[in-house]
Motif scaffolding. Structure first.
Motif, PDB file in Angstrom:
ATOM      1  N   ASN B  75       2.333   8.015   9.080  1.00  0.00           N
ATOM      2  CA  ASN B  75       1.843   6.751   9.642  1.00  0.00           C
ATOM      3  C   ASN B  75       2.947   6.003  10.377  1.00  0.00           C
ATOM      4  OD1 ASN B  75      -0.714   7.119   8.604  1.00  0.00           O
ATOM      5  ND2 ASN B  75      -0.276   6.012   6.703  1.00  0.00           N
ATOM      6  N   ASP B 139      -6.444  -3.993   9.929  1.00  0.00           N
ATOM      7  CA  ASP B 139      -6.420  -2.780   9.119  1.00  0.00           C
ATOM      8  C   ASP B 139      -6.490  -1.496   9.944  1.00  0.00           C
ATOM      9  OD1 ASP B 139      -5.864  -1.953   6.597  1.00  0.00           O
ATOM     10  OD2 ASP B 139      -7.934  -1.864   5.904  1.00  0.00           O
ATOM     11  N   THR B 140      -5.906  -1.532  11.130  1.00  0.00           N
ATOM     12  CA  THR B 140      -5.709  -0.300  11.905  1.00  0.00           C
ATOM     13  C   THR B 140      -4.238  -0.267  12.341  1.00  0.00           C
ATOM     14  OG1 THR B 140      -6.013  -1.204  14.120  1.00  0.00           O
ATOM     15  CG2 THR B 140      -8.017  -0.579  12.923  1.00  0.00           C
ATOM     16  N   MET B 219      -2.185  -4.129   7.606  1.00  0.00           N
ATOM     17  CA  MET B 219      -2.729  -2.833   7.206  1.00  0.00           C
ATOM     18  C   MET B 219      -2.746  -2.715   5.688  1.00  0.00           C
ATOM     19  SD  MET B 219      -1.347  -0.061   9.937  1.00  0.00           S
ATOM     20  CE  MET B 219      -0.077   0.412   8.816  1.00  0.00           C
ATOM     21  N   PRO B 220      -3.595  -3.491   5.008  1.00  0.00           N
ATOM     22  CA  PRO B 220      -3.558  -3.489   3.549  1.00  0.00           C
ATOM     23  C   PRO B 220      -4.063  -2.194   2.902  1.00  0.00           C
ATOM     24  CG  PRO B 220      -5.251  -4.991   4.370  1.00  0.00           C
ATOM     25  CD  PRO B 220      -4.535  -4.479   5.554  1.00  0.00           C
ATOM     26  N   SER B 221      -4.829  -1.378   3.612  1.00  0.00           N
ATOM     27  CA  SER B 221      -5.364  -0.167   2.986  1.00  0.00           C
ATOM     28  C   SER B 221      -4.242   0.774   2.552  1.00  0.00           C
ATOM     29  CB  SER B 221      -6.264   0.598   3.961  1.00  0.00           C
ATOM     30  OG  SER B 221      -7.369  -0.181   4.256  1.00  0.00           O
ATOM     31  N   THR B 222      -4.387   1.336   1.358  1.00  0.00           N
ATOM     32  CA  THR B 222      -3.352   2.205   0.820  1.00  0.00           C
ATOM     33  C   THR B 222      -3.109   3.417   1.706  1.00  0.00           C
ATOM     34  OG1 THR B 222      -4.274   1.597  -1.292  1.00  0.00           O
ATOM     35  CG2 THR B 222      -2.556   3.262  -1.321  1.00  0.00           C
ATOM     36  N   ASN B 223      -4.191   4.005   2.255  1.00  0.00           N
ATOM     37  CA  ASN B 223      -4.008   5.236   3.029  1.00  0.00           C
ATOM     38  C   ASN B 223      -3.330   4.977   4.375  1.00  0.00           C
ATOM     39  OD1 ASN B 223      -6.193   3.884   4.083  1.00  0.00           O
ATOM     40  ND2 ASN B 223      -7.310   5.757   4.608  1.00  0.00           N
ATOM     41  N   LEU B 224      -3.186   3.694   4.742  1.00  0.00           N
ATOM     42  CA  LEU B 224      -2.486   3.371   5.983  1.00  0.00           C
ATOM     43  C   LEU B 224      -1.030   2.973   5.721  1.00  0.00           C
ATOM     44  CD1 LEU B 224      -5.169   1.257   7.880  1.00  0.00           C
ATOM     45  CD2 LEU B 224      -4.413   3.557   8.422  1.00  0.00           C
ATOM     46  N   THR B 229       5.719  -0.396   2.959  1.00  0.00           N
ATOM     47  CA  THR B 229       4.676  -0.791   2.007  1.00  0.00           C
ATOM     48  C   THR B 229       4.515   0.268   0.920  1.00  0.00           C
ATOM     49  OG1 THR B 229       3.100   0.005   3.651  1.00  0.00           O
ATOM     50  CG2 THR B 229       3.336  -2.365   3.440  1.00  0.00           C
ATOM     51  N   ARG B 233       4.954  -0.462  -3.176  1.00  0.00           N
ATOM     52  CA  ARG B 233       3.925  -0.189  -4.182  1.00  0.00           C
ATOM     53  C   ARG B 233       4.483   0.485  -5.433  1.00  0.00           C
ATOM     54  NH1 ARG B 233       0.524   1.566   0.276  1.00  0.00           N
ATOM     55  NH2 ARG B 233      -0.501  -0.317   1.001  1.00  0.00           N
TER      56      ARG B 233
END
Lengths: 291, 278
Positions: B75, B139-140, B219-224, B229, B233
């Motif tokens: 990413n 979130d992109t 981009m709060p989504s974990t997979n992003l 970040t 975590r």
């Protein structure tokens, strides 16, 4: 083919359109919006922007928890000034005749390239009660200096500000070094002929010649101290004893959804940075031609 | 005191302070390295300052898998490649226009970039957040690309110093051959500015790689997750496992250290060339 005059107009327009659109969208427009939000009690989601006049500004100055956080920024300011002195000192040494110059320069610059989160985690480990720093002090026979570096509220901000100093002094140093290298060599030779010693050369030739860059570095340091954010945010989750004005601002906005108040705080910060720049220009003058 | 003594004391002071400074820089990294190489048992039984008897790489493997560092690197690379490529193109275009042409508004544009340098970017996030939402980019990864794309005063400064040393006669002779201004930019200015672009690229990569707040916010989504970040975590679930957290920190640090080792001459040369001549 188009005439060069038409081409010129076309090129200026097309080459600047996207960069200026980005500059306006992500820098100027948000700054203007911020001023507008600061007079409302917008919650960040709804389409109402209830006008509240100056009441957000009143809360900033009457609520000690908000404005008082600047007290925590103070340690970043002091460490920032020390950081500049150390950076200038090392730059002067590295600019003299010295062995392994590139090696030392590379080592001292290294912290700047490391990821900020990684740096803070490493220091959090070192600052532990039973951590490397306390152990090292003990081994050196300085056991009396051992501290609870993070847990003790009266020193925690200094521990955090030291991390910032560790991370950024190498960057200041490289900028100073670059400025020193641009001082004309003839001036040093002339001073030598006149019999000036190293100290006099420093005071009368080196410092005046890099005055502009010292000012820029100090300016960035002071505004950086007012805007301290990353280190308390990662290291202590911006707990109350370590909260800076900016961590409070972001907390007010994104945790409590009080965007109006947060915007007013951001505006206060912007004005303070502006005041610092103004005072520096008035007091020290010059420096404008540098950037 | 004679000169010989003076020089000797000065030398001790110089090298002494350089060595102390270097030790202070290296100490935290050294502590992180040796403790990341200890198994859980060794970590609990050996002193923090002690080097482990056996190098245990399992923390690195666990950190890589449990922290999703593989996808974090992908990413991050995606965002860096897109934004730096765009940034170089836009930055050289701005430098070409500002460096080679006279026109109204030129001073205002330069002043605009200068003023922006002093607006703390984190404070304006409250308002930028709204812009990103309106554009539908929340979130992109493109939210970050857009934020990193714009050029700034430091880059413009480095480029302007550089373009001023490219002789205008090169442009003029190309014009005699009938080249358009765009052609001059593409075939002369852009290629000749590559060394400056190398400096800009490295500084930009360091900045994007180290940025925490923008990815955290947009981009709060974990997979992003990007490297910053993903590393952040580790704090919750692994908060007591310091050997693991340190291994993850070192994994995240390695790419920039390699970049720095191989390309540092561009950083230093670029900053020196772009520095003040008063």
């Amino acid at each position: 083919m188009l005439s060069y005059n038409t081409q010129k107009k076309l090129l200026i327009f097309s080459f600047l359109a996207i960069p200026l659109a980005l500059l306006i969208t992500f820098s100027f427009y948000p700054a203007v919006k911020l001023i507008y939000y600061s007079f409302t009690s917008w919650d960040g989601l709804s389409n109402n922007y209830p006008w509240v006049g100056l009441s957000n500004y009143k809360s900033i100055f009457t609520n000690p928890g908000l404005f008082g956080a600047f007290g925590h920024n103070f340690s970043y300011l002091v460490c920032g000034i020390i950081q500049n002195i150390i950076a200038l000192y090392f730059a002067i040494i590295l600019n003299s005749k010295i062995k392994a110059k590139n090696f030392f320069r590379s080592v001292l610059f290294t912290p700047y390239i490391l990821n900020a989160v990684a740096i803070v985690f490493i220091f959090k480990f070192i600052y532990l009660d039973t951590g490397a720093l306390n152990l090292l002090l003990q081994h050196m026979g300085l056991g009396s200096l051992q501290q609870d570096w993070i847990g003790n509220d009266s020193i925690v901000n200094w521990s955090l500000a030291f991390v910032s100093m560790w991370e950024y002094f190498g960057f200041n140093m490289v900028i100073y070094l670059a400025a020193l290298q641009s001082v004309p060599q003839e001036m040093y030779e002339a001073a030598k002929i006149d019999g000036a010693n190293k100290w006099k050369t420093l005071i009368y030739i080196t410092i005046p010649n890099i005055k502009g860059i010292i000012q820029i570095n100090l300016l960035l340091t002071i505004s950086g101290a007012l805007e301290a954010f990353n280190i308390p945010f990662i290291m202590t989750n911006a707990s109350p004893p370590t909260a800076t004005f900016l961590t409070n601002t972001m907390n007010v906005a994104f945790t409590f959804g009080n965007y109006g108040l947060a915007s007013a705080m951001a505006v206060v910060l912007l004005v303070l940075v502006g005041v610092v720049i103004f005072i520096q220009q008035k007091l020290l003058g010059g420096g404008r031609d540098v950037v | 005191m004679n000169d010989k003594w003076k020089n000797a004391i000065w030398a001790i002071l110089k090298y002494g302070s350089l060595i102390i400074g270097s030790l202070i820089v290296v100490f935290p990294m050294w502590i992180a390295l040796i403790n990341s190489l200890k198994s859980n048992q060794a970590f609990n039984n050996t002193g923090i300052l002690q080097v482990p008897k056996h190098l245990d790489w399992s923390n690195y493997i666990t950190a890589w898998n449990a922290g999703g560092l593989g996808s974090a690197f992908l990413n991050t690379a995606f965002i860096i490649i897109l934004s730096v490529a765009g940034n170089i193109i836009l930055g050289t275009m701005v430098a070409y226009v500002l460096g080679r042409f006279q026109f109204r508004l030129k001073k205002i544009i330069m002043a605009g970039y200068l003023v922006v340098m002093f607006i703390p970017t984190i404070t304006t996030q409250v308002a930028i957040f709204g812009v990103i939402h309106t554009l539908g980019l929340f979130d992109t990864p493109y939210a970050l690309v857009l934020l990193y794309l714009g050029t700034d005063v430091v880059q413009i400064y480095i480029y302007m110093q550089f373009i001023n040393r490219i002789p205008v006669s090169l442009d003029e002779s190309a014009m005699l051959d009938g080249a358009s201004y765009f052609r001059i930019y593409r075939s002369i200015i852009f290629p000749l500015m590559l060394p400056a672009s190398a400096t800009v690229t490295i500084l930009k990569v360091i900045a994007i790689y180290g940025d925490l707040y923008s990815p955290y916010l947009y981009m709060p989504s974990t997979n992003l997750g990007v490297v910053s970040t993903a590393l952040l975590r580790f704090e919750g679930p692994f908060s007591a496992q310091w050997n693991l957290i340190l291994a993850a920190s070192i994994i995240i640090a390695i790419p920039m250290v390699l970049l720095y080792l191989f390309l540092q001459r561009f950083i230093f040369a670029g900053i020196v060339n772009g520095s003040v001549k008063e």
